[in-house]
Design a protein around this motif. Structure first.
Motif, PDB file in Angstrom:
ATOM      1  N   LYS A   1       0.364  -1.294   0.154  1.00  0.00           N
ATOM      2  CA  LYS A   1       0.075   0.270   0.581  1.00  0.00           C
ATOM      3  C   LYS A   1       0.904   1.499   0.149  1.00  0.00           C
ATOM      4  O   LYS A   1       0.559   2.106   0.699  1.00  0.00           O
ATOM      5  N   ILE A   2       2.175   0.744  -0.466  1.00  0.00           N
ATOM      6  CA  ILE A   2       2.698   2.327  -0.665  1.00  0.00           C
ATOM      7  C   ILE A   2       2.773   2.710  -2.274  1.00  0.00           C
ATOM      8  O   ILE A   2       3.489   1.945  -3.040  1.00  0.00           O
ATOM      9  N   LYS A   3       2.395   3.854  -2.312  1.00  0.00           N
ATOM     10  CA  LYS A   3       1.528   4.206  -4.539  1.00  0.00           C
ATOM     11  C   LYS A   3       2.963   5.101  -4.793  1.00  0.00           C
ATOM     12  O   LYS A   3       2.441   6.394  -4.085  1.00  0.00           O
ATOM     13  N   ILE A   4       3.778   4.495  -5.745  1.00  0.00           N
ATOM     14  CA  ILE A   4       5.089   6.076  -5.535  1.00  0.00           C
ATOM     15  C   ILE A   4       5.327   5.343  -7.342  1.00  0.00           C
ATOM     16  O   ILE A   4       4.217   4.603  -7.650  1.00  0.00           O
ATOM     17  N   GLU A   5       5.777   6.840  -8.096  1.00  0.00           N
ATOM     18  CA  GLU A   5       6.647   5.976  -9.506  1.00  0.00           C
ATOM     19  C   GLU A   5       7.433   5.359  -9.722  1.00  0.00           C
ATOM     20  O   GLU A   5       8.369   5.900  -8.347  1.00  0.00           O
ATOM     21  N   THR A   6       8.105   5.403 -10.571  1.00  0.00           N
ATOM     22  CA  THR A   6       9.496   4.398 -10.299  1.00  0.00           C
ATOM     23  C   THR A   6      10.477   5.588 -10.252  1.00  0.00           C
ATOM     24  O   THR A   6      11.183   4.893  -9.347  1.00  0.00           O
ATOM     25  N   ASN A   7      10.188   6.640 -10.652  1.00  0.00           N
ATOM     26  CA  ASN A   7      11.085   8.068 -10.816  1.00  0.00           C
ATOM     27  C   ASN A   7      11.910   7.999  -8.991  1.00  0.00           C
ATOM     28  O   ASN A   7      12.748   8.628  -8.542  1.00  0.00           O
ATOM     29  N   ASP A   8      10.911   7.580  -8.112  1.00  0.00           N
ATOM     30  CA  ASP A   8      10.691   8.457  -6.812  1.00  0.00           C
ATOM     31  C   ASP A   8      11.824   7.623  -5.912  1.00  0.00           C
ATOM     32  O   ASP A   8      12.103   8.104  -5.402  1.00  0.00           O
TER      33      ASP A   8
END
Length: 474
Positions: free
Chosen positions: A163-170
């Motif tokens: 449940k940790i939603k991020i973009e790959t560049n983050d």
């Protein structure tokens, strides 16, 4: 040699909740071999006997034994059965050689690490897979200054399952969370800036503070988290650049910040313009783990985590989720330190991170740590001591009549190692709210339950002896 393995039907049924039956049996036998319950040249149970015991088919056992043989853990002898077949190097699997048996046994309650419950086999399988994948080998031998895209995608998907939603560049990979801490200090502060931290904190953070030549301000800890009144007072007076916290499982006290605390900290961060470095490296049981603060304030929080406390510290596999405004600076600073993080370890980890074997290994670790927490707590409370359990560690508060340094020296004389509270305080710390008369007891330094139980017995014996002594001189 005679067969000594008895596979627990309860443990087998639990394993089958996560794995096919033959794989569950493979893992249980692997565990017995790694723990020393099954030794080299020990005979495995007859297949028909084991099938009847576990209420499974003969073919399931045969398949499991075949897998174990392919792994090089056992060998079948025609007409005689199947035997454990481990090379001599396995004497080192638990971190000790045969020669160590001649030295005094040490009981390590000081090292905050997880016991080896099969992580070796995760790595062994990943190495074997990689050895057959020439394209992947070529890729990890090529410069990738910002990490390999497929590795970032695997981690991004895995974090999404938590449940940790991020973009790959983050996500930025680092060589351990220590590098993440140091990098945050480097890009967010300059010499003589003020930074905030919990009054008792991870000693590695203090090392990074000293090297960065910034001025630490110690914020007292309450049962809910930081003392918000003192925190705001520091903000008004010193204009700090960042706050370092371990809110999910505070190191070393095991306090878990309340939701209201976390909301207040984010509000203060925006009001006084400081960033938050959220360290979530410490192991946390699934029932206690919470979605990080970073998800509430991705523009204010640098989130650090790693696999050190979940798989093995020697892998140096860690990551930081970086606010978008700071991603270029963070990557550039990593580049200046080491050019790039080695991609080999991340390649290996991504090969098991989402596998059934990893899931089951983590369930074994959880079960073992729950047991160890209960066992140490029961012993301590029997002796009238107060404990706070959390993850791999126990925070053990001592009564006033026990001097922590004298008691720690007495423990060392009995070959029992622990960590005193003062080791988690910076030399420039201000007056404190938490008593230093306490020990952090780490539970993972024993690879087998028998060794752990022996360690608890030795600790209790030392405690009783210390209490019974009059005018102890250390």
């Amino acid at each position: 040699m005679n067969t000594i393995l008895t596979v627990s039907k309860i443990e087998f049924d639990d394993a089958c909740l996560a794995l096919p039956k033959y794989k569950a049996l493979v893992l249980l036998i692997e565990q017995a071999i790694l723990a020393g319950t099954l030794q080299d040249q020990q005979k495995l149970p007859a297949q028909r006997l084991l099938a009847d015991q576990l209420n499974i088919t003969h073919g399931t056992v045969t398949r499991a034994y075949d897998v174990l043989e392919k792994k090089g853990l056992v060998s079948a002898k025609l007409g005689a059965g199947t035997y454990v077949s481990m090379p001599s190097s396995t004497h080192y699997l638990n971190g000790q050689s045969d020669q160590s048996t001649h030295a005094a046994k040490e009981y390590d309650f000081a090292s905050s690490m997880q016991p080896m419950l099969g992580q070796q086999m995760l790595m062994k399988s990943a190495l074997s897979e990689l050895a057959q994948d020439l394209n992947a080998i070529t890729q990890v031998m090529t410069y990738s200054p910002q990490g390999v895209a497929k590795h970032k995608q695997v981690f991004t998907d895995w974090l999404a399952s938590k449940k940790i939603k991020i973009e790959t560049n983050d996500i930025v990979f680092t060589q351990g969370a220590q590098q993440g801490i140091y990098t945050c200090l480097q890009i967010l502060t300059k010499e003589n800036d003020y930074i905030l931290h919990e009054e008792l904190a991870y000693p590695g953070f203090f090392r990074a503070v000293d090297v960065s030549r910034v001025k630490p301000l110690s914020v007292p800890i309450t049962p809910q988290g930081l003392d918000l009144k003192i925190l705001e007072g520091y903000c008004q007076q010193y204009k700090p650049k960042l706050l370092y916290i371990t809110p999910n499982m505070q190191n070393p006290t095991n306090i878990q910040y309340s939701p209201a605390q976390l909301e207040s900290i984010v509000t203060l961060s925006r009001k006084y313009d400081f960033y938050i470095v959220e360290d979530d490296v410490n192991y946390c049981l699934s029932e206690s783990w919470r979605v990080p603060l970073q998800q509430r304030a991705p523009d204010r929080v640098f989130y650090l985590s790693s696999l050190s406390k979940y798989v093995a510290g020697g892998l140096r596999v860690a990551y930081t989720i970086v606010p978008k405004l700071w991603q270029q600076a963070f990557n550039a600073n990593i580049h200046s330190q080491c050019w790039m993080v080695s991609t080999l370890n991340f390649e290996l980890v991504t090969r098991f991170l989402t596998s059934e074997r990893f899931t089951y290994n983590q369930s074994l670790l959880e079960s073992e740590m729950r047991y160890r927490q209960r066992a140490f707590k029961n012993m301590a409370e029997k002796q009238g001591l107060i404990v706070r359990c959390g993850g791999l560690n126990v925070w053990l508060s001592l009564p006033n009549h026990i001097n922590v340094n004298q008691f720690n020296a007495f423990l060392l004389s009995k070959n029992v190692k622990a960590r005193t509270a003062d080791l988690f305080r910076h030399s420039a710390s201000s007056p404190v709210s938490i008593s230093s008369n306490a020990l952090r007891i780490s539970l993972g330094g024993f690879n087998t339950r028998n060794d752990f139980e022996e360690g608890v017995t030795e600790f209790e014996s030392a405690l009783v002896q210390f209490n019974n002594q009059q005018d102890v001189v250390i």
